[in-house]
Structure formats: C-alpha cells, structure tokens
Design a protein around this motif. Structure first.
Motif, PDB file in Angstrom:
ATOM      1  N   ARG A   1      22.226  21.860 -13.955  1.00 51.01           N
ATOM      2  CA  ARG A   1      21.164  21.099 -13.729  1.00 51.01           C
ATOM      3  C   ARG A   1      20.777  20.261 -15.110  1.00 51.01           C
ATOM      4  N   SER A   2      21.870  19.494 -15.222  1.00 46.64           N
ATOM      5  CA  SER A   2      21.592  18.659 -16.413  1.00 46.64           C
ATOM      6  C   SER A   2      22.171  17.122 -16.070  1.00 46.64           C
ATOM      7  N   LEU A   3      21.839  16.248 -16.915  1.00 46.24           N
ATOM      8  CA  LEU A   3      22.364  15.191 -16.468  1.00 46.24           C
ATOM      9  C   LEU A   3      22.640  14.197 -18.338  1.00 46.24           C
ATOM     10  N   VAL A   4      23.805  13.735 -18.264  1.00 47.86           N
ATOM     11  CA  VAL A   4      24.341  13.195 -19.568  1.00 47.86           C
ATOM     12  C   VAL A   4      24.303  11.787 -19.369  1.00 47.86           C
ATOM     13  N   VAL A   5      23.514  10.927 -20.302  1.00 42.08           N
ATOM     14  CA  VAL A   5      23.431   9.428 -19.969  1.00 42.08           C
ATOM     15  C   VAL A   5      23.916   9.088 -21.447  1.00 42.08           C
ATOM     16  N   SER A   6      24.905   8.157 -21.189  1.00 44.22           N
ATOM     17  CA  SER A   6      25.568   7.380 -22.360  1.00 44.22           C
ATOM     18  C   SER A   6      25.207   6.041 -22.399  1.00 44.22           C
ATOM     19  N   TYR A   7      24.358   5.642 -23.430  1.00 44.22           N
ATOM     20  CA  TYR A   7      23.721   4.087 -23.236  1.00 44.22           C
ATOM     21  C   TYR A   7      24.355   3.486 -24.577  1.00 44.22           C
ATOM     22  N   ASP A   8      24.028   2.084 -24.546  1.00 43.27           N
ATOM     23  CA  ASP A   8      24.289   1.239 -25.834  1.00 43.27           C
ATOM     24  C   ASP A   8      23.181   1.309 -26.609  1.00 43.27           C
ATOM     25  N   PRO A   9      23.193   2.013 -27.836  1.00 46.63           N
ATOM     26  CA  PRO A   9      21.935   2.041 -28.932  1.00 46.63           C
ATOM     27  C   PRO A   9      21.706   0.890 -29.467  1.00 46.63           C
ATOM     28  N   LYS A  10      22.332  -0.337 -29.126  1.00 46.70           N
ATOM     29  CA  LYS A  10      22.143  -1.578 -30.057  1.00 46.70           C
ATOM     30  C   LYS A  10      21.067  -2.332 -28.717  1.00 46.70           C
ATOM     31  N   ARG A  11      21.284  -1.875 -27.604  1.00 43.28           N
ATOM     32  CA  ARG A  11      20.342  -2.526 -26.534  1.00 43.28           C
ATOM     33  C   ARG A  11      19.180  -1.491 -26.311  1.00 43.28           C
ATOM     34  N   ILE A  12      19.249  -0.156 -26.460  1.00 43.01           N
ATOM     35  CA  ILE A  12      18.478   0.524 -26.156  1.00 43.01           C
ATOM     36  C   ILE A  12      17.831   1.292 -27.518  1.00 43.01           C
ATOM     37  N   ASP A  13      16.716   1.156 -27.900  1.00 46.98           N
ATOM     38  CA  ASP A  13      16.237   1.840 -29.166  1.00 46.98           C
ATOM     39  C   ASP A  13      15.938   3.097 -28.910  1.00 46.98           C
ATOM     40  N   PRO A  14      16.745   4.002 -29.496  1.00 41.83           N
ATOM     41  CA  PRO A  14      16.782   5.333 -29.185  1.00 41.83           C
ATOM     42  C   PRO A  14      15.387   6.159 -29.416  1.00 41.83           C
ATOM     43  N   ALA A  15      14.606   5.608 -30.369  1.00 47.19           N
ATOM     44  CA  ALA A  15      13.278   6.202 -30.613  1.00 47.19           C
ATOM     45  C   ALA A  15      12.408   5.776 -29.658  1.00 47.19           C
ATOM     46  N   VAL A  16      12.580   4.628 -28.852  1.00 46.95           N
ATOM     47  CA  VAL A  16      11.705   4.309 -27.831  1.00 46.95           C
ATOM     48  C   VAL A  16      11.942   4.909 -26.401  1.00 46.95           C
ATOM     49  N   LEU A  17      13.102   5.451 -26.559  1.00 43.62           N
ATOM     50  CA  LEU A  17      13.593   6.229 -25.341  1.00 43.62           C
ATOM     51  C   LEU A  17      13.298   7.420 -25.521  1.00 43.62           C
ATOM     52  N   GLU A  18      13.516   8.192 -26.652  1.00 38.87           N
ATOM     53  CA  GLU A  18      12.729   9.458 -27.032  1.00 38.87           C
ATOM     54  C   GLU A  18      11.310   9.567 -26.673  1.00 38.87           C
ATOM     55  N   GLU A  19      10.603   8.691 -27.201  1.00 34.38           N
ATOM     56  CA  GLU A  19       9.083   8.563 -26.988  1.00 34.38           C
ATOM     57  C   GLU A  19       8.586   8.599 -25.616  1.00 34.38           C
ATOM     58  N   PHE A  20       9.384   7.616 -24.731  1.00 35.98           N
ATOM     59  CA  PHE A  20       9.063   7.510 -23.644  1.00 35.98           C
ATOM     60  C   PHE A  20       9.229   8.849 -22.777  1.00 35.98           C
ATOM     61  N   LEU A  21      10.431   9.600 -23.064  1.00 35.85           N
ATOM     62  CA  LEU A  21      10.485  10.940 -22.298  1.00 35.85           C
ATOM     63  C   LEU A  21       9.637  11.748 -22.792  1.00 35.85           C
ATOM     64  N   ALA A  22       9.224  11.936 -23.885  1.00 37.22           N
ATOM     65  CA  ALA A  22       8.497  13.069 -24.458  1.00 37.22           C
ATOM     66  C   ALA A  22       6.702  12.747 -24.550  1.00 37.22           C
ATOM     67  N   SER A  23       6.423  11.445 -24.295  1.00 38.57           N
ATOM     68  CA  SER A  23       5.064  11.118 -24.388  1.00 38.57           C
ATOM     69  C   SER A  23       4.064  11.891 -23.456  1.00 38.57           C
ATOM     70  N   ALA A  24       3.352  12.425 -23.930  1.00 32.33           N
ATOM     71  CA  ALA A  24       1.899  12.872 -22.854  1.00 32.33           C
ATOM     72  C   ALA A  24       0.945  11.811 -22.568  1.00 32.33           C
ATOM     73  N   ASP A  25       0.931  10.805 -23.327  1.00 31.40           N
ATOM     74  CA  ASP A  25       0.105   9.552 -22.866  1.00 31.40           C
ATOM     75  C   ASP A  25       0.581   8.768 -21.984  1.00 31.40           C
ATOM     76  N   ASP A  26      -0.064   9.038 -20.625  1.00 35.03           N
ATOM     77  CA  ASP A  26       0.563   8.087 -19.452  1.00 35.03           C
ATOM     78  C   ASP A  26       0.303   6.524 -19.843  1.00 35.03           C
ATOM     79  N   THR A  27      -0.577   6.134 -20.547  1.00 32.02           N
ATOM     80  CA  THR A  27      -0.743   4.672 -20.870  1.00 32.02           C
ATOM     81  C   THR A  27       0.471   4.170 -21.883  1.00 32.02           C
ATOM     82  N   ARG A  28       0.800   5.089 -22.789  1.00 33.09           N
ATOM     83  CA  ARG A  28       1.750   4.757 -23.637  1.00 33.09           C
ATOM     84  C   ARG A  28       3.003   4.749 -22.903  1.00 33.09           C
ATOM     85  N   ALA A  29       3.368   5.753 -22.162  1.00 35.38           N
ATOM     86  CA  ALA A  29       4.539   5.797 -21.161  1.00 35.38           C
ATOM     87  C   ALA A  29       4.748   4.502 -20.377  1.00 35.38           C
TER      88      ALA A  29
END
Length: 105
Positions: A60-88
């Motif tokens: 039950r896992s998915l590995v996603v390889s992405y271009d870190p020059k196009r997707i900011d890793p910190a933004v991606l991490e915050e999106f997945l972890a944010s409990a704030d729906d407005t921020r998400a």
C-alpha cells in the motif's frame, strides 16, 4: 483529476519518506474507492513535473519521483501534512500545474 479530488486524496495518504525528488506515500485502503485514484499512476505521462510513479499494492505504497527544480519539496511536504484546509487549498493552487491537475476545484 481536478484540484478538489487532489485535496480529498491527500487526506488518505501519509508521508513515509521524503527527500527532494523522491516521495514515498503510505496509502489508506479507502483510497482505492476514490474515483480519481486510478489517475495517480498516470502523473508521469501527462507532461507534469512528476517523472515516474511506482505503486506497490501489497505494501500500500506509492513512490513518486519528481523534479525538485520544478516542485518545491517544502511546499509539497506542507501540502501533504497540513491540517489547515485553507492553507492546503492555497498550496494545491501552487502545485496544480506541476501535477497536471485542473486548477478549478
């Protein structure tokens, strides 16, 4: 897939491991029932910043390889972890083009 579906599905995944360019997600079994879940494996085929995906249904896992020059890793991490729906929502708008997701929710 549209942005609303992406927002819904983020609540059904947990980040197991993340280094810039590679993300491993644990998938909630309920994700299988989500109408847009089948599209997750097609991200790399749609010209997005996703380079490859690898699904392991047994683990039950998915590995996603992405271009870190196009997707900011910190933004991606915050999106997945944010409990704030407005921020998400705001982060989803930032990430929509990179994932090849329709921006309108």
């Amino acid at each position: 897939m549209n942005m609303q579906e992406l927002l819904e599905m983020r609540t059904l995944v947990d980040v197991v491991h993340h280094v810039p360019g590679r993300l491993r997600l644990r998938l909630d079994p309920r994700l299988r029932e989500h109408p847009a879940a089948r599209e997750l494996g097609n991200w790399s085929a749609n010209g997005s910043a996703i380079l490859a995906t690898r699904l392991n249904p047994v683990a039950r896992s998915l590995v996603v390889s992405y271009d870190p020059k196009r997707i900011d890793p910190a933004v991606l991490e915050e999106f997945l972890a944010s409990a704030d729906d407005t921020r998400a929502q705001a982060l989803a708008e930032t990430l929509a083009n990179y994932f090849g997701v329709t921006p309108q929710a």
